[in-house]
Structures are given as C-alpha cells and as structure tokens.
Design an enzyme around this catalytic site. Structure first.
Site, PDB file in Angstrom:
ATOM      1  N   HIS A   1     -10.401  11.468  10.653  1.00 37.76           N
ATOM      2  CA  HIS A   1      -9.973  11.983  11.947  1.00 37.76           C
ATOM      3  C   HIS A   1     -11.207  12.315  12.794  1.00 37.76           C
ATOM      4  CE1 HIS A   1      -7.153  13.513  14.806  1.00 37.76           C
ATOM      5  NE2 HIS A   1      -7.663  14.736  14.772  1.00 37.76           N
TER       6      HIS A   1
ATOM      7  N   GLU B   1     -12.040  18.556   7.060  1.00 41.69           N
ATOM      8  CA  GLU B   1     -11.599  17.251   6.568  1.00 41.69           C
ATOM      9  C   GLU B   1     -12.493  16.768   5.436  1.00 41.69           C
ATOM     10  OE1 GLU B   1     -10.347  12.798   8.207  1.00 41.69           O
ATOM     11  OE2 GLU B   1     -11.429  14.170   9.549  1.00 41.69           O
TER      12      GLU B   1
ATOM     13  N   HIS C   1     -11.480  10.298  21.624  1.00 41.97           N
ATOM     14  CA  HIS C   1     -10.226  10.667  20.967  1.00 41.97           C
ATOM     15  C   HIS C   1      -9.080  10.182  21.839  1.00 41.97           C
ATOM     16  CE1 HIS C   1      -7.244  12.465  18.657  1.00 41.97           C
ATOM     17  NE2 HIS C   1      -7.657  13.718  18.584  1.00 41.97           N
TER      18      HIS C   1
ATOM     19  N   PHE D   1      -2.326  18.567  16.846  1.00 44.80           N
ATOM     20  CA  PHE D   1      -1.953  19.941  17.178  1.00 44.80           C
ATOM     21  C   PHE D   1      -0.559  20.232  16.613  1.00 44.80           C
ATOM     22  CE2 PHE D   1      -4.602  20.516  21.352  1.00 44.80           C
ATOM     23  CZ  PHE D   1      -5.758  20.498  20.604  1.00 44.80           C
TER      24      PHE D   1
END
Length: 422
Positions: free
Chosen positions: A306, A317, A343, A406
C-alpha cells in the site's frame, strides 16, 4: 463444489504515467514520476499545489461531445481503460454469452468533480432558485462507471461497483474472482477509476494534513519508506483487468497473462483514517489471502505494498509483512508504485494489481522511487529489499497486492504464473 480457475486475459490503463498499459508500464519500470503542478483547477491558495494528473486526456478523443457531457471525468477514465482491456482480451465479439459477462468497476469517491460544479453553481446562482443538471446524480454516483461499461458492451452479468475507500478496486477484484470461480460468470470486467483532483478533493485531504506539501519538488514528494516522507500525493486515473474462467478463455483461444489464485479482506476495527500501528488488519488480510490461495508465504516473490508515503502507514504495513513472512520477508521484493503514480484512491488497487500481473508475466519488479535516506524506525528494516530507485529483474512466481482504506478497510489479491496443467 469444485472451484473454477480464473485467469487474466486483458489489461487496460490510463494513469499519470501514460494513457495506455504499455506507456504506463514502461514508465513505471523506468522510475518516472507522474507528479507535477495541478492544472485541473487553480490551486494557488491550497497548501498542496501539485498532484499526479492524467496528461493530455481530451474526452472528445474518446466520446462524442453529447456523450462526454453525461460522464464525470472518473467515468470517462473508467470507460477508456475498459475499452483497452476488452480489446486486449478480444472479449468484444458476438460469440460470447453476454449474460455471463459481468462488470465490477469501483471508485472510492465517484463523481466529486460533478458534485463540486453543481453545488458551486447553485450557490453562485441561488437567487434564481434551485437549478441542477438532470445528469447530476447519474454522473456523480460511484457505481455508474460499471453501468456505462455494461451498457456500452451489452454485458448483462453481475454489474456493480464496490466502495471501500482506497481498497475499493481490490475489493471489487476479489468479488470478480469469486463470481467466476463460483460459476456465476464466465468473465468479469473489473477495475477502478478515480478523479478527485478537485477543489473539494484536495481541500478535504489538505484539511486532514494527509497530503505532502513538498511544493518545491513535486516529482520527489511521494517517497515511501524514507525518513522525510510527509504525506501522500493525490493521483487520478483508471485501470481494468479482464478476469475469465480458464476453460472459457481456452475455448476462444485467449492469451493469458497470469492466474488469479487468492483474495482476502479484513477490518482494522481501530480508527477512521489511521491504520492500526501494529499492522493487525494488514497482517490478517495477507493471511486470509494466502489461505484462500492455499499458498505458503515462501511462495510469494513480490509484494506491491500500500506504501502511501505517510509517517504511520508505511511502518505498520512493513511490521505486518515481517510477521507474516518471517525470514522469507528478506527474500521478497517489496515496492510501492505509488511513488510514481501517486495515490489513486479507489483506482489504486486496480493499477497495482495490473503491475503485479505484468511483474509475474515479465519477471521484473518496478521500483520504489525517491529514496534518498533511510528511516531510524526499527520497522523499516534496511535489510528488506524495498526495490529502491531501480527496477529489478528476478523470477516472480507469484505476487501479492495490498490496499488499505479509510475506515479500516483492507483488501489483498494474489496472482501467479499461469501453468497450463489441464
């Protein structure tokens, strides 16, 4: 019940790195940054004045003027990527059963540009009373890209979009995988699109201090795993993958890029926007995907992480990867292609799944660019191979893609080399 095998037979993309798959992939391998000053609106008053925009996109090159006005930018990008993938797969022909071809195309936010324009217009002219474009709602809703693709090609199989923030298109891809292996579809057009480089999009993320403010050097702002990272860089675009049942693909002589073998989901159950600092949700989603694929951790060679370039997200992560993969973590290649694309929110999972497919197909791993200095955070272990700054050739038997959103939404998908063992 014996599950069907699922393969990837077509790819499409329009990204900050290029307006097709070939250009996107070549620039990704060459470590090209897609970042630059925002041109889609006047960002002079914003804390962040740059983003990773799609370049040289003219809607009327792809749609007639009347049709273009009916689609938000995110849907336009979705349709363009889908068209490339469908042509690549040779799926658009009269011999297929269109009742068994589905579309699962996702967006985390949907038509936020349309929302900006319509509500802004209302307040600008509110003395005249409410006057909205009749296409306002169907342009804005986040499922409508899937609807447009289905209508365009007459695909009448399962048709919807998934919304799990930045995990949306990975969640959708896992859904598409399940539809085929359970026999509910012969093929699924799956992917994601986002176009949130708008006044509300950038303003909203700025208010959360989520975006990098490295305005003096946009091209180096997305720097996952570096000590000086200061937030993510907004991106936009779309990617599409054609998932197909193996025997269906064989029967029509389709080329096969890779096999989809597992997918998983999990929830952090922790915070609205922050990932769990111990990486609990990230650990669980990778574990679930590996179990679904019936694979041991040492069968994975590459993880497209990610890796958003945020202070908290990156180390959590990596902590999860080390716990799941153990000693094998040091034999993996890890990279964040967000260092180049930015992103892309709900589209990011589709773009990164596409990168995994091409890595498996071509035995090369795209880099994590913009790395200048290490981080003293013990989780960002310097002995791990983050594929810094330069693509690396290696055998890639299988690749795993992580996306986290989110709300604590986590999704993961695994692809591997196709072996034609009938």
């Amino acid at each position: 019940m014996e599950l069907k095998r699922v393969v990837v037979t077509g790819l499409g993309a329009i990204t900050p790195l290029g307006n097709d798959v070939e250009t996107t992939w070549n620039n990704m391998l060459n470590g090209v940054s897609g970042a630059g000053p925002i041109t889609l609106f006047d960002a002079e008053k914003f804390k962040t004045k740059f983003a990773c925009e799609v370049k040289n996109f003219v809607p009327t090159d792809h749609f007639d003027r009347k049709e273009a006005r009916k689609l938000d930018r995110y849907s336009q990008l979705a349709v363009v990527a889908a068209k490339e993938a469908i042509v690549d797969a040779g799926l658009d022909n009269e011999s297929i059963n269109r009742d068994k071809v589905g579309v699962v195309f996702s967006s985390g936010i949907g038509g936020i540009d349309t929302f900006d324009q319509e509500v802004g217009s209302y307040f600008k002219h509110e003395d005249l009373g409410p006057k909205f474009n009749p296409f306002f709602i169907p342009k804005m809703i986040s499922d409508i890209a899937a609807g447009h693709i289905s209508i365009l090609y007459g695909f009448r199989g399962p048709n919807y979009g998934t919304v799990s923030a930045c995990a949306s298109s990975t969640t959708g891809a896992v859904n598409a995988f399940d539809l085929i292996r359970l026999g509910k579809a012969n093929a699924v057009v799956t992917g994601g699109a986002e176009a949130a480089i708008t006044i509300a999009g950038v303003g909203g993320f700025n208010s959360m201090n989520a975006l990098s403010t490295r305005n003096d050097s946009p091209e180096t702002a997305s720097r996952p795993f570096s000590a000086s990272r200061d937030g993510f860089v907004m991106g936009e675009g779309a990617a599409c993958l054609i998932f197909e049942e193996l025997e269906h693909a064989r029967a029509r002589g389709a080329k096969i890029y890779a096999e989809v073998v597992g997918g998983g989901g999990s929830g952090d159950a922790y915070h609205l926007t922050a990932s769990h600092p111990e990486g609990l949700g990230a650990k669980l989603v990778m574990q679930n995907a590996l179990e679904d694929a019936n694979m041991e951790p040492d069968m994975i060679d590459y993880i497209n992480v990610h890796g958003t370039s945020t202070p908290v997200g990156d180390p959590s992560e990596v902590k999860a990867i080390k716990e799941i993969f153990g000693d094998h973590a040091y034999k993996l290649n890890i990279s964040s292609t967000k260092s180049m694309t930015g992103h892309m929110l709900g589209a990011t999972g589709a773009v990164e799944a596409l990168a995994c497919v091409l890595s498996v197909k071509n035995d090369i791993v795209p880099p994590t660019i913009n790395h200048e200095e290490g981080d003293d955070d013990p989780e960002l272990d310097s002995k791990l191979n983050f594929t810094f700054n330069k693509a690396q050739k290696r055998l890639v038997r299988a690749a795993l893609s992580n996306t986290f959103g989110f709300g604590g939404h986590n999704a993961c998908i695994i692809v591997k080399k196709f072996e034609d063992n009938k």
